[in-house]
Every structure is written in structure tokens, then in C-alpha cells.
Enzyme design. Structure first.
Site, PDB file in Angstrom:
ATOM      1  N   HIS A 113     -10.350   1.300   1.735  1.00 20.74           N
ATOM      2  CA  HIS A 113     -10.157   2.299   2.792  1.00 20.74           C
ATOM      3  C   HIS A 113     -11.400   2.181   3.660  1.00 20.74           C
ATOM      4  O   HIS A 113     -12.467   2.695   3.310  1.00 20.74           O
ATOM      5  CB  HIS A 113      -9.994   3.712   2.227  1.00 20.74           C
ATOM      6  CG  HIS A 113      -9.794   4.727   3.307  1.00 20.74           C
ATOM      7  ND1 HIS A 113      -8.594   5.348   3.529  1.00 20.74           N
ATOM      8  CD2 HIS A 113     -10.636   5.181   4.272  1.00 20.74           C
ATOM      9  CE1 HIS A 113      -8.701   6.146   4.593  1.00 20.74           C
ATOM     10  NE2 HIS A 113      -9.939   6.070   5.051  1.00 20.74           N
TER      11      HIS A 113
ATOM     12  N   HIS B 236       0.872  -1.199   0.000  1.00 21.18           N
ATOM     13  CA  HIS B 236       0.000   0.000   0.000  1.00 21.18           C
ATOM     14  C   HIS B 236       0.898   1.235   0.000  1.00 21.18           C
ATOM     15  O   HIS B 236       1.483   1.592   1.021  1.00 21.18           O
ATOM     16  CB  HIS B 236      -0.901   0.018   1.243  1.00 21.18           C
ATOM     17  CG  HIS B 236      -1.840   1.187   1.278  1.00 21.18           C
ATOM     18  ND1 HIS B 236      -3.193   1.051   1.490  1.00 21.18           N
ATOM     19  CD2 HIS B 236      -1.634   2.524   1.123  1.00 21.18           C
ATOM     20  CE1 HIS B 236      -3.769   2.242   1.473  1.00 21.18           C
ATOM     21  NE2 HIS B 236      -2.841   3.159   1.253  1.00 21.18           N
TER      22      HIS B 236
ATOM     23  N   HIS C 294      -4.520  -0.475   5.676  1.00 20.01           N
ATOM     24  CA  HIS C 294      -4.092   0.301   6.840  1.00 20.01           C
ATOM     25  C   HIS C 294      -5.047   0.190   8.028  1.00 20.01           C
ATOM     26  O   HIS C 294      -5.631   1.180   8.462  1.00 20.01           O
ATOM     27  CB  HIS C 294      -3.846   1.772   6.487  1.00 20.01           C
ATOM     28  CG  HIS C 294      -4.918   2.466   5.671  1.00 20.01           C
ATOM     29  ND1 HIS C 294      -6.252   2.362   5.935  1.00 20.01           N
ATOM     30  CD2 HIS C 294      -4.820   3.288   4.595  1.00 20.01           C
ATOM     31  CE1 HIS C 294      -6.935   3.093   5.068  1.00 20.01           C
ATOM     32  NE2 HIS C 294      -6.083   3.661   4.239  1.00 20.01           N
TER      33      HIS C 294
ATOM     34  N   ASP D 163       1.474   2.683   3.519  1.00 15.94           N
ATOM     35  CA  ASP D 163       0.622   3.863   3.339  1.00 15.94           C
ATOM     36  C   ASP D 163       1.466   5.128   3.392  1.00 15.94           C
ATOM     37  O   ASP D 163       0.978   6.185   3.816  1.00 15.94           O
ATOM     38  CB  ASP D 163      -0.511   3.905   4.366  1.00 15.94           C
ATOM     39  CG  ASP D 163      -1.578   4.937   4.009  1.00 15.94           C
ATOM     40  OD1 ASP D 163      -1.662   5.329   2.834  1.00 15.94           O
ATOM     41  OD2 ASP D 163      -2.317   5.360   4.919  1.00 15.94           O
TER      42      ASP D 163
ATOM     43  N   LYS E 227      -9.366  -0.174  -5.889  1.00 14.41           N
ATOM     44  CA  LYS E 227      -9.413   0.489  -4.597  1.00 14.41           C
ATOM     45  C   LYS E 227     -10.748   1.135  -4.338  1.00 14.41           C
ATOM     46  O   LYS E 227     -11.233   1.924  -5.155  1.00 14.41           O
ATOM     47  CB  LYS E 227      -8.290   1.541  -4.547  1.00 14.41           C
ATOM     48  CG  LYS E 227      -8.125   2.243  -3.219  1.00 14.41           C
ATOM     49  CD  LYS E 227      -7.577   1.320  -2.145  1.00 14.41           C
ATOM     50  CE  LYS E 227      -7.754   1.907  -0.763  1.00 14.41           C
ATOM     51  NZ  LYS E 227      -6.734   2.908  -0.435  1.00 14.41           N
TER      52      LYS E 227
ATOM     53  N   HIS F 149       1.588   5.390  -1.739  1.00 12.46           N
ATOM     54  CA  HIS F 149       1.229   6.552  -2.564  1.00 12.46           C
ATOM     55  C   HIS F 149       2.500   7.133  -3.165  1.00 12.46           C
ATOM     56  O   HIS F 149       3.409   7.534  -2.431  1.00 12.46           O
ATOM     57  CB  HIS F 149       0.534   7.618  -1.706  1.00 12.46           C
ATOM     58  CG  HIS F 149      -0.733   7.121  -1.083  1.00 12.46           C
ATOM     59  ND1 HIS F 149      -1.962   7.211  -1.710  1.00 12.46           N
ATOM     60  CD2 HIS F 149      -0.962   6.492   0.090  1.00 12.46           C
ATOM     61  CE1 HIS F 149      -2.889   6.668  -0.937  1.00 12.46           C
ATOM     62  NE2 HIS F 149      -2.315   6.222   0.160  1.00 12.46           N
TER      63      HIS F 149
HETATM   64  N1  LIG Z   1      -3.429   7.797   4.638  1.00 15.35           N
HETATM   65  C1  LIG Z   1      -3.549   9.101   4.522  1.00 15.35           C
HETATM   66  O1  LIG Z   1      -3.662   9.780   5.545  1.00 15.35           O
HETATM   67  N2  LIG Z   1      -3.535   9.711   3.327  1.00 15.35           N
HETATM   68  C2  LIG Z   1      -3.496   9.076   2.031  1.00 15.35           C
HETATM   69  C3  LIG Z   1      -4.816   8.524   1.621  1.00 15.35           C
HETATM   70  C4  LIG Z   1      -5.227   7.236   2.323  1.00 15.35           C
HETATM   71  O2  LIG Z   1      -4.531   6.229   2.268  1.00 15.35           O
HETATM   72  O3  LIG Z   1      -6.297   7.200   2.925  1.00 15.35           O
HETATM   73  C5  LIG Z   1      -3.014  10.108   0.991  1.00 15.35           C
HETATM   74  O4  LIG Z   1      -3.160   9.854  -0.199  1.00 15.35           O
HETATM   75  O5  LIG Z   1      -2.471  11.140   1.394  1.00 15.35           O
HETATM   76 ZN   LIG Z   2      -3.196   5.128   1.548  1.00 18.24          ZN
HETATM   77 ZN   LIG Z   3      -6.715   5.116   2.833  1.00 15.49          ZN
END
Ligand SMILES: NC(=O)N[C@@H](CC(=O)O)C(=O)O
Ligand SMILES: [Zn+2]
Ligand SMILES: [Zn+2]
Length: 347
Positions: free
Chosen positions: A139, A16, A177, A250, A102, A18
Site C-alpha cells: 500500500h 487484490h 492499487h 481492491d 502485505k 478484501h
Molecule cells: N482501499 C480502501 O479504501 N480500503 C481498504 C484498504 C486498502 O486497500 O487500503 C479496506 O480494507 O477497506
Molecule cells: Zn486494498
Molecule cells: Zn491499500
């Protein structure tokens, strides 16, 4: 473990992550590529990655951002909307590079405005996913204004997740998460098609870290940090030896100014020290022997992929995280900024 001790693991993956896009993407890809063999890349770009065509183009941009010689492989995901067509799901399965879809409840988190407003609307796509075996990545938080933010995950399990599994019992699902005892227990007791990722920060921090002695925006993420008993339950699940739990950082980079703000956004950046932070968490409960399964074996088994061929070695050695990391035209504040991490990945 004493200073200088080493720990060798099969190379981990991040299930997971970003990576953002453009200059931000270029800034963060090397940190993950240095540690991880593969990563499940989240689709919450602006606009979101809703089609196989968009995922293919995003994948090319990620590959182009890898350091020379890197074998890091991005595993792509689609962003589920009210209008995702079953044909797009079949196309995704056939692509070979899309590994999940997702679900963001609309408005739940960063860049989720185009998310699903009701599961009924997404049902044709979800049925196709169950049919072709493409995992749903969730999520898991409700978004209703009247539900307390600390309860949103537990309420989601009862009101959305359980009914969804009852309707599509064969759907493969990853609760992303997870942050609560309720989620850890639910996943542990669920059938084998239900799994969960756990972040390093939710294993290491409780909500006091964010709120005691001053408000710390760099610890604000979604789902929000919970009380200590939940952190303990997550640590117990991660180190239990159950194959249902695996590593998902995450890591969610945001510019420093967007977090240090009157309305700061959610997300912690942890990719610079991911495996080391997990090693700290596992060591805190004497469970370093369980780290390899969690970080490197359980994820591939769930996704039906081979484990990585090579290994990484960690050394018990303090190193200091920089106060900031360059992030395109701006900078971000990494987890543990200016403070020591107790394990170090050997290059
Ligand atoms: N985890 C977070 O607090 N933020 C994530 C989005 C997510 O995973 O929910 C993001 O893209 O910034
Ligand atoms: Zn995330
Ligand atoms: Zn998330």
C-alpha cells in the site's frame, strides 16, 4: 461494441481483494467466486493475519463460504509488522498457499494500525522475502501529517519505494492499487520484478466524481481518487500491453452506515461487477483486445502460477446494479448502485 456483442476471455483472477470475515465474508465471497478463478486475499482483518497459522485458518473459512461446486481459490497473504520473523517468511513460502506479504505503512488505511512503522524494523523479513522469492505487496502511501493526501503515493515512491528497491533489488514487489501518473510511469520503467495492480474504479473515476455536486462517500477510498490526468495515465498503462500491470479490484466492502457518516471509512465495493467495469474502462479507449492479458494472463505470470483453464463470456447488455446488497446483519452500497453497467457476465 453493439448491443448483443460478446467477448470471451480466459477466466480472470483478482490480485487484490478484501473479503473480511464472519457474516460479511459469507456475504461477499459468492460475487467474486462467480467471476474470478483466484484472488489474492488481503490480510487486514481485526486482528490482522500475521502468521501462516492464521492464514491457514482464514483460508478454511473462505473455502467454507464458497457456493456449492465453486472452484474459486483464495491465495493468502500475511500482514507485515515491525516484528515479522524471517522464519515466518520461510514458513509462508513453504506453505504453498501464502503468495505474498502485505506492507501497510502504519495508519495508512483501513485496519492498518498494526502496520510497519519503519522499514528498517521489517528488514529481516524483507531480506528473507527477497531470498525465497515471496512477493511484497505494497500500500504505497506515506502517512506523515504534513504530506497532502493527494501527494501521498508520489511521495512514497520517492522516499520509501526507490530506496527499498535500491537496498533489495531482487525483491519482487507489487505496487497495489496505483492511482497516479508517477506510479504508472515508475512501474513501467522499473525492472521485471516490479509490477502493479489497478482497480476498476481508478480507471473509471476521477476526483470530481467524488466531490462535484455534493460529497459522495461511496467514492471515498484510499489511495484517494485523483485528477483526470492521472486516470488517463492509469488507463494508458492498463491498456499498454505491458505485462507489469494486472487486475486487482481492491473491492473493499463496508457497511452502508460506516460510509454514510460524518467520518466515513475508505473503500469501494466492486466485486459484484468487477470484470464488467474493467470491460467498460477498456472499451472507452478502444482497447478491449488488451483486457484478457490484463485480467487473466499478466497476474499469473508475475506470481508464477498457471493461467485458469476455463473462460468467461461477457455480453454487451445493460443491467442495473441493486441499490444495496445484504452484508451480514447490515447492508452495503455497491459501485453503480441503481445505475446501469454496460457489460454483463454470462452465467
Ligand atoms: N482501499 C480502501 O479504501 N480500503 C481498504 C484498504 C486498502 O486497500 O487500503 C479496506 O480494507 O477497506
Ligand atoms: Zn486494498
Ligand atoms: Zn491499500
Amino acid at each position: 461494441m453493439p448491443a448483443g456483442a460478446t467477448l470471451t476471455l480466459r477466466r480472470p483472477d483478482d490480485w487484490h481483494l478484501h473479503l473480511r470475515d464472519g457474516d460479511a465474508l459469507a456475504a461477499v465471497v459468492p460475487a467474486t467466486a462467480r467471476q474470478m478463478g483466484r484472488a489474492i486475499v488481503m490480510p487486514n482483518l481485526k486482528p490482522p493475519v500475521t502468521t501462516v497459522e492464521l492464514a491457514a485458518a482464514y483460508r478454511e473459512r473462505i473455502l467454507a463460504a464458497r457456493p456449492a461446486g465453486s472452484g474459486f481459490e483464495p491465495l493468502m497473504t500475511l500482514y507485515l509488522t515491525d516484528n515479522t520473523a524471517p522464519e515466518e517468511i520461510r514458513k509462508a513460502r513453504a506453505s504453498g498457499f501464502v503468495h505474498g506479504v502485505k506492507l501497510y505503512p502504519a495508519g495508512a488505511t483501513t485496519n492498518s494500525d498494526a502496520g510497519v512503522t519503519s522499514l528498517d524494523k521489517a528488514m529481516p523479513a524483507l531480506e528473507a522475502m527477497a531470498e525465497v522469492g515471496l512477493p511484497l505487496l505494497v500500500h504505497g502511501e506515506v502517512t506523515h501529517g504534513e504530506i497532502d493526501i493527494f501527494d501521498r503515493e508520489a511521495v512514497f515512491i520517492e522516499t520509501v519505494f526507490q530506496p527499498l528497491l535500491a537496498r533489495l533489488p531482487e525483491l519482487r514487489v507489487v505496487m497495489e492499487h496505483i492511482t497516479t501518473r508517477q506510479a504508472a510511469e515508475f512501474v513501467a520503467e522499473a525492472p521485471a520484478n516490479v509490477a502493479a495492480t489497478i482497480t476498476a474504479h481508478h480507471l473509471l473515476l476521477n476526483r470530481n466524481a467524488m466531490l462535484v455536486g455534493g460529497i459522495r462517500p461511496h467514492y471515498y477510498c484510499l489511495p484517494i481518487l485523483k485528477r483526470e490526468s492521472h486516470r488517463e495515465a492509469l488507463l494508458k498503462a492498463a491498456t499498454s500491453g505491458s505485462a507489469k500491470f494486472f487486475l486487482g479490484t481492491d473491492s473493499a466492502p463496508h457497511p452502508k452506515g460506516a460510509k454514510e457518516s460524518a467520518c466515513g471509512c475508505a473503500g469501494l465495493y466492486t466485486a459484484h461487477a468487477a470484470i464488467e467495469l474493467y470491460a467498460e474502462a477498456f472499451e472507452s479507449v478502444g482497447a478491449l483486445d488488451k483486457l484478457e492479458a490484463f485480467a487473466s494472463l499478466n497476474g499469473p505470470a508475475f506470481y508464477g502460477l498457471p493461467v485458469n483453464a476455463d473462460t468467461v463470456t461477457l455480453v454487451k447488455e445493460d443491467w442495473y446494479v441493486p441499490h444495496t446488497v445484504a452484508f451480514g446483519e447490515t447492508e452495503l452500497v455497491p459501485m453503480r448502485a441503481g445505475e446501469p453497467v454496460r457489460w454483463k457476465l454470462k452465467d
